[in-house]
Scaffold this motif. Structure first.
Motif, short mmCIF file in Angstrom:
data_model
loop_
_atom_site.label_atom_id
_atom_site.label_comp_id
_atom_site.label_asym_id
_atom_site.label_seq_id
_atom_site.Cartn_x
_atom_site.Cartn_y
_atom_site.Cartn_z
N LEU A 1 -10.36 8.96 1.37
CA LEU A 1 -10.92 7.96 2.29
C LEU A 1 -10.93 8.48 3.72
O LEU A 1 -11.84 8.19 4.50
CB LEU A 1 -10.11 6.67 2.20
N ASN A 2 -9.90 9.26 4.07
CA ASN A 2 -9.79 9.67 5.48
C ASN A 2 -10.97 10.52 5.97
O ASN A 2 -11.30 10.47 7.15
CB ASN A 2 -8.47 10.40 5.73
N TYR B 1 -13.28 7.80 7.02
CA TYR B 1 -12.82 7.17 8.26
C TYR B 1 -13.09 8.12 9.43
O TYR B 1 -13.53 7.71 10.50
CB TYR B 1 -11.32 6.88 8.22
N GLY C 1 -4.73 5.32 -1.14
CA GLY C 1 -6.10 4.84 -1.15
C GLY C 1 -6.38 3.73 -2.16
O GLY C 1 -7.28 2.91 -1.95
N GLY D 1 2.66 11.67 8.11
CA GLY D 1 2.77 11.42 6.68
C GLY D 1 4.21 11.48 6.20
O GLY D 1 5.13 11.73 6.97
N SER E 1 -1.58 11.85 5.73
CA SER E 1 -1.60 12.04 4.29
C SER E 1 -0.25 11.75 3.65
O SER E 1 0.79 11.82 4.30
CB SER E 1 -1.98 13.50 4.02
N ARG E 2 -0.31 11.43 2.36
CA ARG E 2 0.90 11.54 1.56
C ARG E 2 1.22 13.03 1.51
O ARG E 2 0.31 13.85 1.34
CB ARG E 2 0.66 11.03 0.14
N LYS F 1 -2.51 17.63 -1.45
CA LYS F 1 -3.21 17.50 -0.18
C LYS F 1 -3.39 18.81 0.60
O LYS F 1 -4.03 18.83 1.64
CB LYS F 1 -2.52 16.45 0.68
N LYS G 1 0.83 -1.21 0.00
CA LYS G 1 0.00 0.00 0.00
C LYS G 1 0.86 1.26 0.00
O LYS G 1 1.80 1.37 0.77
CB LYS G 1 -0.90 0.00 1.24
N GLY H 1 6.59 9.52 8.39
CA GLY H 1 6.71 8.09 8.11
C GLY H 1 5.34 7.54 7.80
O GLY H 1 4.35 8.28 7.75
N TYR H 2 5.32 6.26 7.59
CA TYR H 2 4.06 5.58 7.29
C TYR H 2 3.77 4.64 8.45
O TYR H 2 4.58 3.77 8.76
CB TYR H 2 4.20 4.81 5.97
N ASP H 3 2.66 4.83 9.12
CA ASP H 3 2.37 4.05 10.32
C ASP H 3 0.87 3.76 10.41
O ASP H 3 0.07 4.62 10.80
CB ASP H 3 2.86 4.82 11.55
N ASP I 1 -6.36 0.51 -0.49
CA ASP I 1 -7.55 0.27 0.33
C ASP I 1 -8.70 -0.22 -0.56
O ASP I 1 -9.40 -1.17 -0.24
CB ASP I 1 -7.99 1.55 1.06
P1 ADP Z 1 -4.49 9.00 -1.52
O1 ADP Z 1 -4.83 7.71 -2.12
O2 ADP Z 1 -4.52 10.14 -2.47
O3 ADP Z 1 -3.21 8.96 -0.77
P2 ADP Z 1 -6.80 8.52 0.22
O4 ADP Z 1 -7.46 9.38 1.22
O5 ADP Z 1 -7.67 7.88 -0.78
O6 ADP Z 1 -5.65 9.37 -0.46
O7 ADP Z 1 -6.09 7.30 0.94
C1 ADP Z 1 -4.95 7.42 1.71
C2 ADP Z 1 -4.80 6.17 2.53
O8 ADP Z 1 -3.45 6.06 2.97
C3 ADP Z 1 -5.64 6.20 3.79
O9 ADP Z 1 -5.97 4.87 4.16
C4 ADP Z 1 -4.67 6.80 4.80
O10 ADP Z 1 -4.99 6.50 6.12
C5 ADP Z 1 -3.38 6.16 4.38
N1 ADP Z 1 -2.17 6.91 4.72
C6 ADP Z 1 -1.64 7.95 4.06
N2 ADP Z 1 -0.50 8.35 4.65
C7 ADP Z 1 -0.31 7.54 5.70
C8 ADP Z 1 0.71 7.43 6.70
N3 ADP Z 1 1.74 8.25 6.73
N4 ADP Z 1 0.60 6.45 7.62
C9 ADP Z 1 -0.45 5.61 7.59
N5 ADP Z 1 -1.44 5.65 6.68
C10 ADP Z 1 -1.37 6.59 5.74
#
Ligand code: ADP
Ligand code: GLC
Length: 474
Positions: free
Chosen positions: A385-386, A389, A18, A332, A303-304, A309, A15, A358-360, A21
């Protein structure tokens, strides 16, 4: 109805955003309503180490340009019965970095070959030439990484009907024109009515041009991309194809994102018993070295870190937000400049702001649960998606007036929609949120309204299933 769902990422195996997901949840939801949907994924390290019950089902001895390529069949997870085909080609997919970039964030120089292969196998399996017994009626492609598949399929003489889903037009997969022949594409396709884009080879445009049907991940985004600026150069083609372009809103995995059974949380809560959310906030504040303060409105962002964003706007209003008495968590990674600015903001406000670069995944759940307000001021957002959520977790979102954000947040009822895409526009929305937060009964009402929304996949899955039926019927 048999559907091959080709995608470059799918949760829980791989992953970056999104798309993973969606790819992890939609096929399962489709199977739940009787569609035999199977995934096709590249054999990255994490896919080969995570997919269950792998067995080889096909070995192509000499695919031009590649040599020997193996196809494995496996299951996505142990608890769900979603079959996944894996393109096993270590030279292209088994790398130390991410799926598209190396560890330092540079695109792999051979991405055209890597995703050309994914597209090629997708087309083969969807064609009458497929050596597999399982033959899909529909080839469902996702984003540029699978964009060449509808083109390959067309030039192989056809087969399954193809659907191309647009998750994000900002990524188009544009490569040097001299790759056309080596990738096995016919010269005749290299023109405006084809995969040529300003003298180059565009994977995404190939998909948008050759697929039988196009979908975008929200109704608003499906409209926005037919014009500038969000058409990102492809608005002409998309407007031309509007009769075969529909917006189908993404759902969310209601089991994975459920505050009453979320294993990442140390407390649980629900719309009926919301008290546990306070405890989640305390724990989160403690974990991130923020002052444990129930009254301070806690803002979260996950977020990324890309210009899409609107994080730069958050950074512009950050000091003012903290001065007001709020707290802020940024989670992010991405652009180095944004990462640096986020770190600086946190350093200026110890105990009040935290930047986790980071990604967590676990922390992302804890932020959704512990925060009061979620920030998603995107410049554009195909679906997002967030914000969904957040509503499910009683965390009121502040969002940009764009794409799926517009389709899923009702201003003043389940969240706050920015009136203008700018830092001042964000600040205005924040002020409205802070005023509402101060009015406890009104705030509880908003939280409840969000928590009661039904964002489950079933509705979307039914829309995709209806589309598949229509296409299969010709
Ligand atoms: P995009 O696909 O444009 O990044 P979305 O909102 O569709 O935006 O989905 C982003 C997904 O990635 C969500 O599930 C979000 O929680 C997750 N995500 C993004 N950055 C992180 C991070 N740094 N750590 C954990 N989850 C992340
Ligand atoms: C893209 C979009 C995001 C969308 C996701 C899943 O990454 O940026 O808005 O939710 O795809 O469709």
């Amino acid at each position: 109805m048999k559907v091959l769902f080709a995608t470059p990422e799918a949760r829980p195996l791989i992953k970056t955003g999104g798309l993973a997901d969606v790819s992890g949840a939609l096929p399962a939801a489709l199977r739940g309503i009787g569609v035999d949907c199977r995934l096709l994924l590249p054999g990255y390290h994490s896919v080969l180490s995570g997919a269950r019950e792998q067995r080889e089902v096909l070995r192509l001895a000499n695919l031009p340009g590649y040599g020997e390529v193996r196809l494995l069949e496996a299951r996505l997870t142990s608890d769900e019965d979603v079959p996944v085909y894996i393109v096993d080609y270590p030279y292209h997919y088994q790398r130390d970095g991410g799926p598209y970039q190396d560890a330092s964030g540079r695109d792999y120089p051979d991405n055209a070959w890597r995703f050309g292969l994914l597209s090629r196998i997708a087309a083969l399996l969807a064609s009458p030439l497929s050596p597999l017994d399982w033959r899909p009626r529909i080839l469902h492609c996702n984003d540029w990484q699978t964009g060449l598949a509808p083109a390959y399929l067309k030039f192989m003489g056809g087969g399954a009907a193809s659907v191309m889903t647009i998750h994000n037009l900002a990524y188009q997969g544009v490569f040097a024109p001299d790759l056309v022949a080596p990738l096995g594409l016919p010269r005749e396709g290299f023109r405006i009515e084809g995969f040529e884009y300003h003298g180059k080879l565009s994977f995404l445009k190939a998909g948008l041009y050759y697929a039988d049907w196009l979908t975008a991940v929200s109704p608003t985004y499906a409209e926005e991309i037919q014009r500038e600026p969000l058409g990102m150069g492809l608005q002409g083609l998309l407007a031309h194809r509007r009769e075969s372009l529909t917006g189908i809103l993404n759902g969310i995995d209601m089991a994975e994102w459920n505050p009453s059974s979320d294993l990442h949380l140390s407390c649980d809560y629900s719309a009926r018993a919301p008290a546990g959310k306070k405890r989640c906030k305390q724990v989160l504040q403690g974990d991130l070295n923020l002052e444990v303060n129930e009254e301070a409105p806690l803002f979260g962002l996950i977020s990324r870190f890309t210009p899409q964003k609107g994080l730069d706007w958050v950074l512009q209003v950050g000091d003012r937000l903290i001065a007001w008495g709020a707290q802020l968590i940024l989670l992010g990674k991405g652009d180095a400049e944004l990462e640096h600015a986020a770190r600086l903001l946190a350093a200026r406000h110890p105990g009040r702001a935290a930047a986790i670069i980071g990604y967590d995944e676990g922390l992302s759940h804890r932020v959704e649960a512990g925060a009061d307000i979620f920030l998603m001021p995107s410049r554009f957002e195909p679906c997002g998606l967030n914000q969904m959520y957040s509503q499910r977790y009683g965390t009121v979102p502040i969002v940009g007036a764009t794409g799926g954000l517009k389709d899923t947040v009702e201003d003043g009822v389940t969240g706050f929609v920015m009136s203008e895409p700018s830092a001042p526009g964000l600040w205005l929305a924040i002020e409205r949120a802070l005023a509402a937060y101060a009015d406890k009964p009104a705030w509880r009402h908003m939280m409840q309204a969000g928590m009661q929304q039904d964002f489950s996949w079933e509705r979307s899955a039914r829309q995709y299933a209806a589309l598949y039926e229509k296409l299969a019927a010709g």
